[in-house]
Enzyme design. Structure first.
Site, PDB file in Angstrom:
ATOM      1  N   CYS A  66       9.144  20.635 -11.328  1.00 18.81           N
ATOM      2  CA  CYS A  66      10.094  20.597 -10.216  1.00 18.81           C
ATOM      3  C   CYS A  66      10.635  22.004  -9.952  1.00 18.81           C
ATOM      4  O   CYS A  66      11.003  22.727 -10.889  1.00 18.81           O
ATOM      5  CB  CYS A  66      11.233  19.637 -10.558  1.00 18.81           C
ATOM      6  SG  CYS A  66      12.614  19.643  -9.382  1.00 18.81           S
ATOM      7  N   ASN A  71       0.822  -1.202   0.000  1.00 20.09           N
ATOM      8  CA  ASN A  71       0.000   0.000   0.000  1.00 20.09           C
ATOM      9  C   ASN A  71       0.862   1.260   0.000  1.00 20.09           C
ATOM     10  O   ASN A  71       2.003   1.251   0.466  1.00 20.09           O
ATOM     11  CB  ASN A  71      -0.931   0.009   1.213  1.00 20.09           C
ATOM     12  CG  ASN A  71      -1.860  -1.186   1.218  1.00 20.09           C
ATOM     13  OD1 ASN A  71      -2.106  -1.792   0.177  1.00 20.09           O
ATOM     14  ND2 ASN A  71      -2.366  -1.544   2.385  1.00 20.09           N
ATOM     15  N   HIS A 128       5.750  -0.503  -2.747  1.00 15.30           N
ATOM     16  CA  HIS A 128       5.360   0.289  -3.917  1.00 15.30           C
ATOM     17  C   HIS A 128       5.497   1.791  -3.685  1.00 15.30           C
ATOM     18  O   HIS A 128       4.951   2.581  -4.442  1.00 15.30           O
ATOM     19  CB  HIS A 128       3.923  -0.050  -4.322  1.00 15.30           C
ATOM     20  CG  HIS A 128       3.766  -1.468  -4.775  1.00 15.30           C
ATOM     21  ND1 HIS A 128       2.568  -2.152  -4.699  1.00 15.30           N
ATOM     22  CD2 HIS A 128       4.657  -2.350  -5.298  1.00 15.30           C
ATOM     23  CE1 HIS A 128       2.740  -3.388  -5.154  1.00 15.30           C
ATOM     24  NE2 HIS A 128       3.994  -3.523  -5.516  1.00 15.30           N
ATOM     25  N   CYS A 177      14.690  22.006 -10.938  1.00 14.28           N
ATOM     26  CA  CYS A 177      15.229  21.949 -12.295  1.00 14.28           C
ATOM     27  C   CYS A 177      14.176  22.108 -13.393  1.00 14.28           C
ATOM     28  O   CYS A 177      14.521  22.139 -14.572  1.00 14.28           O
ATOM     29  CB  CYS A 177      15.974  20.635 -12.508  1.00 14.28           C
ATOM     30  SG  CYS A 177      14.887  19.189 -12.668  1.00 14.28           S
ATOM     31  N   CYS A 182      11.312  14.060  -8.651  1.00 15.17           N
ATOM     32  CA  CYS A 182      11.522  14.636  -9.979  1.00 15.17           C
ATOM     33  C   CYS A 182      12.206  13.599 -10.857  1.00 15.17           C
ATOM     34  O   CYS A 182      13.254  13.051 -10.480  1.00 15.17           O
ATOM     35  CB  CYS A 182      12.370  15.900  -9.893  1.00 15.17           C
ATOM     36  SG  CYS A 182      12.810  16.579 -11.522  1.00 15.17           S
ATOM     37  N   GLY A 194      -4.891  -9.161   3.276  1.00 13.73           N
ATOM     38  CA  GLY A 194      -5.651  -8.321   2.360  1.00 13.73           C
ATOM     39  C   GLY A 194      -5.024  -8.123   1.006  1.00 13.73           C
ATOM     40  O   GLY A 194      -5.061  -7.010   0.468  1.00 13.73           O
TER      41      GLY A 194
END
Length: 301
Positions: free
Chosen positions: A194, A118, A135, A197, A143, A234
């Protein structure tokens, strides 16, 4: 032609049925060294829907892929408009009994670690420490040009300033924080670059079609090697990012236990699947072990 990631799995007819007795989970916890692998199903009781359960978001929504996000400015506009709206719901979500139970097991030194698929941060909000976010996390932004990280809350303020009055009503919110909006609702939503940059900003999460960083995978594999058993909470284990750890544990002779209402792709490797809602099942397990689930107040994210 781009290959779409695997989003669905059809259970074979010969899978054994689940049980409603959580005693095997209590037994595994009581001996310690148990590694938790959690999926979207543990957060449904916090108001965040899962992907594949009854009414899951995949029935109405195809998640953004890494290839689409990086290859199309329009796809990024659509993603950030929907995610900006969805972030408000994620910010209001609070840990439920399942998250609090996992945190309580950790405080009693029954766990060897927690890996979560999650991106909602609810395990940490409940008090779990050293959680591996397989994840990534929606709370961070990266960036793609310079690699700089920044807080999601900071980006939310910039997007609000760039899109005054943007407040559509979403048809639903998805586990990745993406709200269901039509193209008309997205309109001419302005994406901001960003600040370091001017590069493309992306949430620090692994999109469908994107690989989990190898060092993170190896860290998780090490956690499996060091554990006595693996408890899946889950997750349908449809995608390989989580299923590989179940297969690793089973091949090493470590017991795999699953708590999930529906059959999972990992069932053939498990000693049991408990077909109960996560909050009720883990609260029952805690009671049998004499552990107070709400012994520590949840912290605000």
């Amino acid at each position: 032609m781009r290959m779409r990631p695997t989003l669905s799995w059809t259970p074979p007819e010969d899978l054994p049925p689940g049980t409603t007795d959580p005693e095997p989970v209590a037994d595994a916890l009581s001996t310690g060294g148990l590694l938790v692998l959690s999926g979207a199903g543990i957060s449904t009781e916090s108001g965040i829907p899962d992907y594949r359960g009854e009414g899951g978001s995949l029935s109405r929504h195809t998640p953004m892929t890494y290839q689409d996000f990086t290859g199309s400015a329009q796809a990024r506009r659509r993603y950030w408009a929907r995610s900006h709206l969805g972030w408000r719901t994620f910010g209001r979500a609070r840990p439920n009994a399942g998250h609090r139970a996992v945190a309580a097991f950790g405080r009693h030194d029954l766990l060897s670690g927690v890996i979560t698929q999650n991106v909602d941060g609810l395990h940490q909000a409940a008090g779990s420490e050293d959680v591996v976010e397989l994840h990534g996390s929606l709370a961070r932004v990266v960036c793609l040009a310079c690699g700089a990280f920044s807080p999601r809350g900071e980006l939310a303020l910039r997007l609000e300033e760039a899109n005054p009055g943007f407040d559509p009503v979403a048809a639903g919110i998805n586990p990745d924080g993406d709200a269901d909006l039509t193209d008309a609702q997205v309109g001419d939503f302005r994406v901001v670059p960003c600040t370091s940059c001017g590069g493309i900003l992306k949430p620090d999460v692994v999109f469908f079609g994107e690989a989990v960083p190898p060092r993170r995978v190896e860290h998780c594999r090490e956690l499996v090697r060091e554990s006595a058993s693996l408890l899946v909470l889950g997750s349908s284990l449809t995608v390989m990012s989580g299923l590989r750890f179940v297969r690793q544990a089973a091949q090493a002779g470590k017991p795999v236990l699953i708590v999930n209402l529906e059959p999972t792709r990992g069932d053939p490797h498990a000693v049991t699947r408990v077909a109960l809602p996560l909050g009720a099942a883990l609260t029952t397990v805690a009671e049998r072990l004499g552990i107070a689930v709400d012994g520590q107040a949840a912290v605000r994210r």
